[in-house]
Design a protein around this motif. Structure first.
Motif, PDB file in Angstrom:
ATOM      1  N   THR A   3      -9.942  -1.723  -0.069  1.00 49.33           N
ATOM      2  CA  THR A   3     -10.179  -0.305  -0.358  1.00 49.33           C
ATOM      3  C   THR A   3      -8.940   0.479   0.085  1.00 49.33           C
ATOM      4  O   THR A   3      -8.144  -0.011   0.889  1.00 49.33           O
ATOM      5  CB  THR A   3     -11.399   0.246   0.423  1.00 49.33           C
ATOM      6  OG1 THR A   3     -11.184   0.056   1.830  1.00 49.33           O
ATOM      7  CG2 THR A   3     -12.687  -0.437  -0.003  1.00 49.33           C
ATOM      8  N   HIS A   4      -8.795   1.688  -0.415  1.00 51.33           N
ATOM      9  CA  HIS A   4      -7.678   2.510   0.087  1.00 51.33           C
ATOM     10  C   HIS A   4      -8.004   3.053   1.479  1.00 51.33           C
ATOM     11  O   HIS A   4      -7.220   2.917   2.416  1.00 51.33           O
ATOM     12  CB  HIS A   4      -7.391   3.658  -0.878  1.00 51.33           C
ATOM     13  CG  HIS A   4      -6.319   4.584  -0.386  1.00 51.33           C
ATOM     14  ND1 HIS A   4      -5.028   4.156  -0.155  1.00 51.33           N
ATOM     15  CD2 HIS A   4      -6.346   5.890  -0.032  1.00 51.33           C
ATOM     16  CE1 HIS A   4      -4.296   5.167   0.300  1.00 51.33           C
ATOM     17  NE2 HIS A   4      -5.080   6.231   0.392  1.00 51.33           N
ATOM     18  N   HIS A   5      -9.170   3.684   1.585  1.00 50.00           N
ATOM     19  CA  HIS A   5      -9.553   4.284   2.866  1.00 50.00           C
ATOM     20  C   HIS A   5     -10.187   3.223   3.767  1.00 50.00           C
ATOM     21  O   HIS A   5     -11.014   2.432   3.313  1.00 50.00           O
ATOM     22  CB  HIS A   5     -10.552   5.420   2.635  1.00 50.00           C
ATOM     23  CG  HIS A   5     -10.015   6.528   1.784  1.00 50.00           C
ATOM     24  ND1 HIS A   5     -10.156   6.537   0.406  1.00 50.00           N
ATOM     25  CD2 HIS A   5      -9.303   7.632   2.101  1.00 50.00           C
ATOM     26  CE1 HIS A   5      -9.575   7.620  -0.084  1.00 50.00           C
ATOM     27  NE2 HIS A   5      -9.043   8.302   0.920  1.00 50.00           N
TER      28      HIS A   5
ATOM     29  N   GLY B 295      -5.794   5.369  -4.707  1.00 48.88           N
ATOM     30  CA  GLY B 295      -5.864   6.150  -3.471  1.00 48.88           C
ATOM     31  C   GLY B 295      -6.072   7.617  -3.793  1.00 48.88           C
ATOM     32  O   GLY B 295      -6.060   8.023  -4.965  1.00 48.88           O
ATOM     33  N   ASN B 296      -6.258   8.411  -2.756  1.00 51.28           N
ATOM     34  CA  ASN B 296      -6.526   9.833  -2.969  1.00 51.28           C
ATOM     35  C   ASN B 296      -5.366  10.560  -3.630  1.00 51.28           C
ATOM     36  O   ASN B 296      -5.555  11.594  -4.272  1.00 51.28           O
ATOM     37  CB  ASN B 296      -6.886  10.511  -1.639  1.00 51.28           C
ATOM     38  CG  ASN B 296      -5.893  10.254  -0.545  1.00 51.28           C
ATOM     39  OD1 ASN B 296      -5.646   9.099  -0.189  1.00 51.28           O
ATOM     40  ND2 ASN B 296      -5.292  11.303  -0.016  1.00 51.28           N
ATOM     41  N   HIS B 297      -4.147  10.017  -3.521  1.00 46.96           N
ATOM     42  CA  HIS B 297      -3.006  10.654  -4.188  1.00 46.96           C
ATOM     43  C   HIS B 297      -2.937  10.316  -5.674  1.00 46.96           C
ATOM     44  O   HIS B 297      -2.074  10.835  -6.374  1.00 46.96           O
ATOM     45  CB  HIS B 297      -1.699  10.238  -3.511  1.00 46.96           C
ATOM     46  CG  HIS B 297      -1.406  11.032  -2.265  1.00 46.96           C
ATOM     47  ND1 HIS B 297      -0.468  12.055  -2.218  1.00 46.96           N
ATOM     48  CD2 HIS B 297      -1.934  10.970  -1.032  1.00 46.96           C
ATOM     49  CE1 HIS B 297      -0.431  12.574  -1.004  1.00 46.96           C
ATOM     50  NE2 HIS B 297      -1.312  11.920  -0.254  1.00 46.96           N
ATOM     51  N   ASP B 298      -3.818   9.439  -6.149  1.00 43.59           N
ATOM     52  CA  ASP B 298      -3.761   9.032  -7.553  1.00 43.59           C
ATOM     53  C   ASP B 298      -4.674   9.855  -8.443  1.00 43.59           C
ATOM     54  O   ASP B 298      -4.849   9.554  -9.628  1.00 43.59           O
ATOM     55  CB  ASP B 298      -4.103   7.537  -7.672  1.00 43.59           C
ATOM     56  CG  ASP B 298      -3.092   6.679  -6.936  1.00 43.59           C
ATOM     57  OD1 ASP B 298      -1.888   7.022  -6.994  1.00 43.59           O
ATOM     58  OD2 ASP B 298      -3.489   5.688  -6.292  1.00 43.59           O
TER      59      ASP B 298
ATOM     60  N   SER C  57       0.830  -1.200   0.000  1.00 42.55           N
ATOM     61  CA  SER C  57       0.000   0.000   0.000  1.00 42.55           C
ATOM     62  C   SER C  57       0.861   1.246   0.000  1.00 42.55           C
ATOM     63  O   SER C  57       2.035   1.226   0.395  1.00 42.55           O
ATOM     64  CB  SER C  57      -0.896  -0.002   1.247  1.00 42.55           C
ATOM     65  OG  SER C  57      -1.958   0.908   1.114  1.00 42.55           O
ATOM     66  N   ASP C  58       0.257   2.342  -0.468  1.00 44.71           N
ATOM     67  CA  ASP C  58       0.883   3.653  -0.315  1.00 44.71           C
ATOM     68  C   ASP C  58       2.323   3.663  -0.813  1.00 44.71           C
ATOM     69  O   ASP C  58       3.251   3.996  -0.066  1.00 44.71           O
ATOM     70  CB  ASP C  58       0.770   4.111   1.143  1.00 44.71           C
ATOM     71  CG  ASP C  58      -0.696   4.309   1.547  1.00 44.71           C
ATOM     72  OD1 ASP C  58      -1.379   3.303   1.853  1.00 44.71           O
ATOM     73  OD2 ASP C  58      -1.165   5.454   1.504  1.00 44.71           O
ATOM     74  N   LEU C  59       2.453   3.297  -2.089  1.00 44.92           N
ATOM     75  CA  LEU C  59       3.790   3.237  -2.700  1.00 44.92           C
ATOM     76  C   LEU C  59       4.349   4.642  -2.899  1.00 44.92           C
ATOM     77  O   LEU C  59       5.539   4.879  -2.741  1.00 44.92           O
ATOM     78  CB  LEU C  59       3.709   2.501  -4.034  1.00 44.92           C
ATOM     79  CG  LEU C  59       2.915   1.180  -4.027  1.00 44.92           C
ATOM     80  CD1 LEU C  59       2.886   0.559  -5.403  1.00 44.92           C
ATOM     81  CD2 LEU C  59       3.519   0.212  -3.023  1.00 44.92           C
TER      82      LEU C  59
ATOM     83  N   GLY D 196      -5.372   0.935   3.479  1.00 51.74           N
ATOM     84  CA  GLY D 196      -4.108   1.630   3.718  1.00 51.74           C
ATOM     85  C   GLY D 196      -4.375   3.051   4.176  1.00 51.74           C
ATOM     86  O   GLY D 196      -5.143   3.283   5.098  1.00 51.74           O
ATOM     87  N   HIS D 197      -3.729   4.013   3.521  1.00 52.52           N
ATOM     88  CA  HIS D 197      -3.972   5.452   3.668  1.00 52.52           C
ATOM     89  C   HIS D 197      -3.283   6.075   4.870  1.00 52.52           C
ATOM     90  O   HIS D 197      -2.790   7.195   4.774  1.00 52.52           O
ATOM     91  CB  HIS D 197      -5.477   5.735   3.729  1.00 52.52           C
ATOM     92  CG  HIS D 197      -5.828   7.196   3.748  1.00 52.52           C
ATOM     93  ND1 HIS D 197      -5.420   8.073   2.757  1.00 52.52           N
ATOM     94  CD2 HIS D 197      -6.560   7.938   4.637  1.00 52.52           C
ATOM     95  CE1 HIS D 197      -5.885   9.298   3.036  1.00 52.52           C
ATOM     96  NE2 HIS D 197      -6.568   9.242   4.174  1.00 52.52           N
ATOM     97  N   TYR D 198      -3.243   5.410   5.995  1.00 54.69           N
ATOM     98  CA  TYR D 198      -2.686   6.041   7.204  1.00 54.69           C
ATOM     99  C   TYR D 198      -1.204   5.754   7.426  1.00 54.69           C
ATOM    100  O   TYR D 198      -0.624   6.267   8.387  1.00 54.69           O
ATOM    101  CB  TYR D 198      -3.512   5.644   8.433  1.00 54.69           C
ATOM    102  CG  TYR D 198      -4.778   6.464   8.520  1.00 54.69           C
ATOM    103  CD1 TYR D 198      -4.760   7.749   9.043  1.00 54.69           C
ATOM    104  CD2 TYR D 198      -5.970   5.986   7.997  1.00 54.69           C
ATOM    105  CE1 TYR D 198      -5.901   8.529   9.086  1.00 54.69           C
ATOM    106  CE2 TYR D 198      -7.120   6.756   8.026  1.00 54.69           C
ATOM    107  CZ  TYR D 198      -7.074   8.026   8.574  1.00 54.69           C
ATOM    108  OH  TYR D 198      -8.211   8.801   8.608  1.00 54.69           O
TER     109      TYR D 198
ATOM    110  N   GLY E  78      -3.843   1.253  -2.971  1.00 55.08           N
ATOM    111  CA  GLY E  78      -3.910   2.663  -3.314  1.00 55.08           C
ATOM    112  C   GLY E  78      -2.723   3.532  -2.974  1.00 55.08           C
ATOM    113  O   GLY E  78      -1.759   3.106  -2.352  1.00 55.08           O
ATOM    114  N   ASP E  79      -2.826   4.789  -3.444  1.00 56.48           N
ATOM    115  CA  ASP E  79      -1.734   5.760  -3.371  1.00 56.48           C
ATOM    116  C   ASP E  79      -0.477   5.196  -4.043  1.00 56.48           C
ATOM    117  O   ASP E  79       0.589   5.086  -3.417  1.00 56.48           O
ATOM    118  CB  ASP E  79      -1.453   6.184  -1.926  1.00 56.48           C
ATOM    119  CG  ASP E  79      -2.412   7.269  -1.426  1.00 56.48           C
ATOM    120  OD1 ASP E  79      -3.278   7.707  -2.210  1.00 56.48           O
ATOM    121  OD2 ASP E  79      -2.292   7.689  -0.259  1.00 56.48           O
ATOM    122  N   LEU E  80      -0.617   4.902  -5.322  1.00 54.57           N
ATOM    123  CA  LEU E  80       0.550   4.439  -6.075  1.00 54.57           C
ATOM    124  C   LEU E  80       1.509   5.586  -6.364  1.00 54.57           C
ATOM    125  O   LEU E  80       2.699   5.375  -6.553  1.00 54.57           O
ATOM    126  CB  LEU E  80       0.116   3.774  -7.388  1.00 54.57           C
ATOM    127  CG  LEU E  80      -0.449   2.353  -7.232  1.00 54.57           C
ATOM    128  CD1 LEU E  80      -1.910   2.358  -6.855  1.00 54.57           C
ATOM    129  CD2 LEU E  80      -0.214   1.536  -8.483  1.00 54.57           C
TER     130      LEU E  80
END
Ligand code: FE2
Ligand code: FE2
Length: 268
Positions: free
Chosen positions: A151-153, A69-72, A8-10, A188-190, A39-41
């Motif tokens: 899910t990401h969140h 993720g939200n960064h994508d 996660s969160d690459l 992920g996310h956190y 997420g957040d690749l």
């Protein structure tokens, strides 16, 4: 038995290239049945970041299930964010794996859903249609399969952890998850690793295991090293091994075992 590696969160663009290479080697060494990427690749959804992410994905030998993720989605390009927030994600990541889709056999059924929203801030949300989709999909899988939602969140927090802001409509999603008997939530996310059982909002006859992943290679770590999770599923038994970056490679630092007894996950 099935093994899922959750990474996660690459955050390509703000990643450690040495950790990235070691992660690839570790994943291919473990040869899991599935790599679930929550997420957040990328760091800022820049084209060069997606190209680097795609190159990384192409070097993972195992099948992949990927959610954004939200960064994508673009942060500063307002037009791009509003009109086609996942355009680059779909262009670069979609061909490399399954997006918001299902990987299922007789032992596991893994569904990925995007919680990313262009307007509702960084905590994400599920739509009513996605929540209906959770029920629809898992009602149709093998009754023997362990059901997993990615899910990401986070949609839930482990008992006693009130520090996470959950995705919008999480309570409704948890009702559907409970009704249809989803066993495991991956998110992920956190950038923090934790796992355990959530009992809140569940019906009396069900319980759900939740596994939050740390960041696999971002330099923005939160008081813990880069890590990923190895989840081994064998019917009513499951184990979660945290693989931590301890230079020069990833090593198993902790394993927890769970067993589903009378419909409830318990530490084994
Ligand atoms: Fe992140
Ligand atoms: Fe995120």
């Amino acid at each position: 038995m099935r093994t899922i590696a959750q990474i996660s969160d690459l955050h390509f663009g703000r990643h450690d290239p040495v950790v990235c290479e070691a992660l690839l080697a570790s994943l291919n060494d473990q040869s899991p049945n599935l790599v679930a990427i929550s997420g957040d690749l990328t760091q800022r959804a820049r084209t060069r970041e997606f190209i680097a992410a795609r190159r990384f994905l192409d070097h993972i030998a195992a099948p992949k299930l990927i959610v954004p993720g939200n960064h994508d989605i673009p942060l500063y390009n307002v037009a791009g964010r509003l009109l086609a927030p996942l355009a680059k994600y779909r262009r670069f990541v979609a061909p490399a794996g399954l997006i918001s889709s299902l990987v299922a056999d007789d032992e596991i059924a893994v569904l990925g859903l995007s919680t990313v929203r262009r307007l509702t801030g960084k905590h994400g949300r599920l739509s009513p249609a996605q929540i209906a989709h959770i029920r629809h999909v898992f009602e149709a899988v093998s009754p023997r399969a362990v059901k997993v939602l990615v899910t990401h969140h986070p949609l839930g927090a482990t008992s006693g952890d009130a520090s996470l802001t959950l995705a919008g409509r999480s309570a409704l999603a948890l009702q559907a998850i409970s009704v249809v008997g989803v066993h495991l939530l991956l998110s992920g996310h956190y950038h923090r690793t934790s796992h355990g059982v959530i009992e809140a909002e569940m019906t009396p006859d069900t319980s759900v295991l939740i596994v939050h992943a740390g960041t696999a290679m971002s330099t923005r770590t939160r008081q813990e090293p880069n890590s990923y999770n190895l989840i081994r599923i064998d019917g009513t038994r499951m184990s979660v091994t945290v693989m931590e970056w301890l230079a020069p490679d990833f090593r198993a630092t902790a394993t927890a075992a769970y067993a589903l007894i009378d419909g409830h996950w318990q530490t084994a």
